[in-house]
Design an enzyme around this catalytic site. Structure first.
Site, PDB file in Angstrom:
ATOM      1  N   CYS A 169       0.962  -1.194  -0.023  1.00  0.00           N
ATOM      2  CA  CYS A 169      -0.002  -0.138   0.045  1.00  0.00           C
ATOM      3  C   CYS A 169       0.803   1.492   0.113  1.00  0.00           C
ATOM      4  O   CYS A 169       0.245   2.344  -0.033  1.00  0.00           O
ATOM      5  CB  CYS A 169      -0.786   0.044   1.237  1.00  0.00           C
ATOM      6  N   HIS A 309      -2.687   8.471   6.037  1.00  0.00           N
ATOM      7  CA  HIS A 309      -2.949   7.038   5.470  1.00  0.00           C
ATOM      8  C   HIS A 309      -4.337   6.864   5.789  1.00  0.00           C
ATOM      9  O   HIS A 309      -4.932   6.417   4.851  1.00  0.00           O
ATOM     10  CB  HIS A 309      -1.959   6.089   5.894  1.00  0.00           C
ATOM     11  N   GLU A 320      -0.610   5.914  13.063  1.00  0.00           N
ATOM     12  CA  GLU A 320      -0.407   7.286  12.551  1.00  0.00           C
ATOM     13  C   GLU A 320      -0.516   8.211  13.708  1.00  0.00           C
ATOM     14  O   GLU A 320       0.382   9.254  13.678  1.00  0.00           O
ATOM     15  CB  GLU A 320      -1.629   7.347  11.417  1.00  0.00           C
ATOM     16  N   LYS A 341      -9.161   8.850   1.981  1.00  0.00           N
ATOM     17  CA  LYS A 341     -10.023   7.404   1.661  1.00  0.00           C
ATOM     18  C   LYS A 341     -11.406   7.250   2.230  1.00  0.00           C
ATOM     19  O   LYS A 341     -12.201   6.304   2.080  1.00  0.00           O
ATOM     20  CB  LYS A 341      -9.002   6.257   2.447  1.00  0.00           C
ATOM     21  N   HIS A 346      -9.657   2.726  -0.550  1.00  0.00           N
ATOM     22  CA  HIS A 346      -8.420   2.320  -0.348  1.00  0.00           C
ATOM     23  C   HIS A 346      -7.963   1.507  -1.608  1.00  0.00           C
ATOM     24  O   HIS A 346      -8.414   0.243  -1.534  1.00  0.00           O
ATOM     25  CB  HIS A 346      -8.288   1.551   0.837  1.00  0.00           C
ATOM     26  N   PHE A 405       1.141  -3.294   4.205  1.00  0.00           N
ATOM     27  CA  PHE A 405       1.177  -4.637   4.847  1.00  0.00           C
ATOM     28  C   PHE A 405       2.611  -5.073   4.184  1.00  0.00           C
ATOM     29  O   PHE A 405       3.105  -4.773   3.247  1.00  0.00           O
ATOM     30  CB  PHE A 405       0.374  -5.793   4.193  1.00  0.00           C
TER      31      PHE A 405
END
Length: 421
Positions: A169, A309, A320, A341, A346, A405
């Protein structure tokens, strides 16, 4: 690295509209493009929500042959690349093609075509012994991720460095960071860089169902993506692409180009910890942020907007928030932070590039996009996450971050071209 790198062209294919203009209109409206999946019957899945792109390939300039040859991700990459090339005003016939390169990010490559062709070849999974005569002659292009870079290079006539960056990602941030580095070190003068992913397919939905990463809020798909909200319960899968023309700043100035911003700093780290797990203190993301800000010569108080993110999972949003407090100190409580997002879902490897587009346009128009669906603030996420409505604000320096990930953590700083700190 002695050469500064500018963004001079932007192209976007995103849920809610194709093209830079439609994308930005959605961003400032606070509306969402998350809906019930329509590409296939999602009723057997835990999460049945996604942010799909309404995309007519031929209407957006692809020929029937190109449509047949290219996976959907490649189609998105080429259409957004053509837009950014036109937006840049570059006359490519006047450039040395060996000094023009391509860097494309993607997490899952040709998943759409691979799954579709497997179903044809196996008669929807009923046959173990298959006849290769039934498979598309272009299946190899979907199997090899490098075809994404090749398609964009062919569209641009770029004969310099060409690569696909796949870091989950964070791919969309890392592909642009890699392109920036190639220009900065003198290996290229111009790069077409960005990312594309089209993962809305049964196999991808099943994978995220298995680890319960996506939201099961199927009864309210328009409000299913809720970053930093107390009621958040997973991300919404999406698709999309964004591509940019990057060029050395003096090269851009010499031709009178419009400069959206300069990539002042970039860094990426891996936590070497867990495939999907994150430590709540945000240490690895904080390290990437610190390095990117140091490279851009920015103090915490200089950051005017943070593009988070903000996936909408419990652990990511806490991670975050910890990273922002660690790196920005007291300024973390003053600077506006938001997650787009919440509006467009996403799109895995593509989202980092789409978020760079949002950052550049935030500087361009002096507007910070909101975090939609943020109605019940999580006490653990106690920063200014710009709930529900866009905010007018002069933005001279933006921090954008990504988390992927595998433990990947990336950060990028964009500044106005004229800003000198």
């Amino acid at each position: 690295m002695n050469r500064s790198v500018a963004i001079t062209g932007i192209g976007v294919v995103a849920p809610g509209g194709v093209g830079k203009k439609a994308f930005w209109e959605l961003m400032v409206s606070g509306r969402t493009a998350t809906r019930t999946i329509s590409f296939f019957d999602p009723s057997r899945f835990r999460s049945q929500v996604a942010a799909e792109v309404h995309f007519d390939a031929q209407r957006h300039g692809l020929t029937p042959r190109e449509v047949r040859r290219m996976d959907r991700a490649a189609q998105f990459a080429v259409v957004s690349a053509r837009e950014c090339l036109a937006d840049s005003g570059l006359t490519f016939a006047e450039l040395d093609p060996h000094r023009v390169g391509v860097s494309v990010g993607s997490a899952v490559g040709g998943t759409t075509s691979l799954e579709r062709e497997y179903l044809v070849l196996s008669d929807n999974g009923r046959k173990w012994e298959v006849d290769g005569d039934y498979v598309s002659p272009h299946l190899y292009d979907a199997f090899v991720p490098s075809s994404l870079a090749a398609e964009v290079a062919w569209a641009a006539g770029a004969e310099g460095p060409a690569a696909v960056v796949s870091t989950g990602c964070t791919s969309g941030l890392d592909s642009v960071g890699y392109a920036r580095d190639l220009i900065a070190e003198g290996s290229a003068d111009v790069m077409i860089a960005g990312a594309a992913d089209t993962p809305i397919s049964p196999i991808a939905v099943a994978c995220f169902d298995a680890i319960k990463a996506t939201t099961p809020r199927n009864d309210d798909p328009e409000h299913a993506s809720r970053p930093f909200d107390r009621t958040r319960n997973g991300f919404v899968l999406a698709e999309g692409a964004a591509m940019f023309v990057l060029e050395e700043v003096e090269h851009a100035r010499a031709r009178g180009a419009h400069i959206y911003g300069v990539i002042g700093g970039y860094a990426t780290r891996c936590n070497a910890y867990h495939m999907t797990g994150l430590k709540p203190d945000g240490r690895e993301m904080a390290e990437a942020i610190r390095h990117a800000m140091t490279e851009a010569h920015l103090a915490p108080r200089d950051v005017d907007y943070v593009n988070a993110h903000g996936s909408g999972t419990k652990q990511n949003d806490r991670h975050e928030t910890g990273a922002f407090k660690e790196t920005l100190g007291s300024h973390a409580y003053d600077v506006p932070i938001s997650s787009i997002k919440s509006m467009i879902g996403h799109s895995l490897g593509a989202i980092g590039s789409i978020e760079i587009a949002a950052c550049a346009l935030a500087m361009e128009y002096g507007v910070v996009p909101p975090t939609a669906n943020l109605h019940e603030a999580d006490p653990e996420c106690d920063l200014d996450y710009v709930p529900n409505e866009a905010r007018e604000k002069q933005v001279d320096a933006v921090l954008s971050v990504g988390s992927g990930f595998g433990g990947f953590q990336s950060a990028m700083v964009l500044t106005r071209e004229e800003v000198r700190r």
